[in-house]
Motif scaffolding. Structure first.
Motif, short mmCIF file in Angstrom:
data_model
loop_
_atom_site.label_atom_id
_atom_site.label_comp_id
_atom_site.label_asym_id
_atom_site.label_seq_id
_atom_site.Cartn_x
_atom_site.Cartn_y
_atom_site.Cartn_z
N ASP A 159 12.16 2.68 -1.23
CA ASP A 159 11.31 1.92 -0.32
C ASP A 159 9.82 2.10 -0.57
O ASP A 159 8.99 1.43 0.04
CB ASP A 159 11.63 2.29 1.12
N VAL A 160 9.44 2.96 -1.52
CA VAL A 160 8.03 3.21 -1.80
C VAL A 160 7.50 2.17 -2.79
O VAL A 160 8.04 2.03 -3.88
CB VAL A 160 7.83 4.64 -2.37
N PRO A 161 6.45 1.44 -2.43
CA PRO A 161 5.91 0.43 -3.35
C PRO A 161 5.14 1.08 -4.50
O PRO A 161 4.73 2.24 -4.41
CB PRO A 161 4.98 -0.39 -2.47
N PRO A 162 4.91 0.34 -5.58
CA PRO A 162 4.13 0.87 -6.69
C PRO A 162 2.67 1.06 -6.28
O PRO A 162 2.16 0.40 -5.37
CB PRO A 162 4.26 -0.21 -7.77
N SER A 163 1.99 1.95 -6.99
CA SER A 163 0.60 2.28 -6.67
C SER A 163 -0.39 1.18 -7.05
O SER A 163 -1.55 1.24 -6.65
CB SER A 163 0.20 3.59 -7.36
N GLY A 164 0.04 0.21 -7.82
CA GLY A 164 -0.84 -0.88 -8.23
C GLY A 164 -0.26 -1.63 -9.40
O GLY A 164 0.93 -1.49 -9.71
N ASP A 165 -1.10 -2.40 -10.10
CA ASP A 165 -0.66 -3.21 -11.24
C ASP A 165 -0.86 -2.54 -12.58
O ASP A 165 -0.42 -3.05 -13.60
CB ASP A 165 -1.43 -4.54 -11.27
N GLY A 166 -1.59 -1.42 -12.60
CA GLY A 166 -1.91 -0.75 -13.86
C GLY A 166 -1.84 0.75 -13.73
O GLY A 166 -1.67 1.29 -12.63
N CYS A 167 -1.97 1.42 -14.84
CA CYS A 167 -1.95 2.88 -14.87
C CYS A 167 -3.10 3.42 -14.02
O CYS A 167 -4.27 3.08 -14.25
CB CYS A 167 -2.08 3.38 -16.31
N VAL A 168 -2.77 4.25 -13.05
CA VAL A 168 -3.76 4.79 -12.12
C VAL A 168 -4.90 5.48 -12.87
O VAL A 168 -6.08 5.19 -12.64
CB VAL A 168 -3.09 5.77 -11.13
N GLU A 169 -4.56 6.39 -13.77
CA GLU A 169 -5.57 7.17 -14.48
C GLU A 169 -6.35 6.33 -15.49
O GLU A 169 -7.56 6.52 -15.65
CB GLU A 169 -4.93 8.38 -15.17
N CYS A 170 -5.68 5.43 -16.19
CA CYS A 170 -6.39 4.56 -17.14
C CYS A 170 -7.36 3.63 -16.41
O CYS A 170 -8.47 3.38 -16.89
CB CYS A 170 -5.41 3.74 -17.97
#
Length: 121
Positions: free
Chosen positions: A10-21
């Motif tokens: 049920d946890v959504p992704p953190s975004g559309d791209g690599c967080v650190e990049c």
């Protein structure tokens, strides 16, 4: 890493791209999604290997591909593909997002950049 597989569908992704990049202005080849917390990191073919680094530092051992049209899961502890549940949407980066990406940050000779990095290891 821990002995139990920790997947939170049920946890959504953190975004559309690599967080650190995204934070550093870097680029990636393919994206991976942590099945425990939704962290999006870059794959091991990328310069920075943030998905593996996240798994190592967090103990979250299972990722799912975050590429359009793919749905496989990988367990870093067993080093094997595993079955997993359908995760919360979206299940991939947008179709219009380039691979590698993001397009404006990918160097012209990106394949050579990656080859040089592998050779230096």
């Amino acid at each position: 890493m821990s002995d139990s597989v920790d997947i939170h569908a049920d946890v959504p992704p953190s975004g559309d791209g690599c967080v650190e990049c995204e934070a550093s202005g870097s680029w990636w080849v393919h994206l991976r999604r942590c099945a425990a917390c939704g962290h999006i990191g870059c794959c091991d073919d990328s310069l920075n290997r943030h998905a593996s680094a996240h798994a190592q530092s967090s103990g979250h051992r299972v990722i799912q591909t975050f590429e359009p049209g793919e749905d496989w899961f990988w367990d870093f502890e067993t080093q094997q593909l595993i079955d997993g549940p359908e995760l919360a949407p979206p299940t991939s980066h947008p179709d219009a997002q380039t691979t590698p990406g993001p397009a404006e940050r990918v160097p012209e000779g990106w394949r050579e950049v990656l080859a040089e990095r592998r050779a230096a290891q």
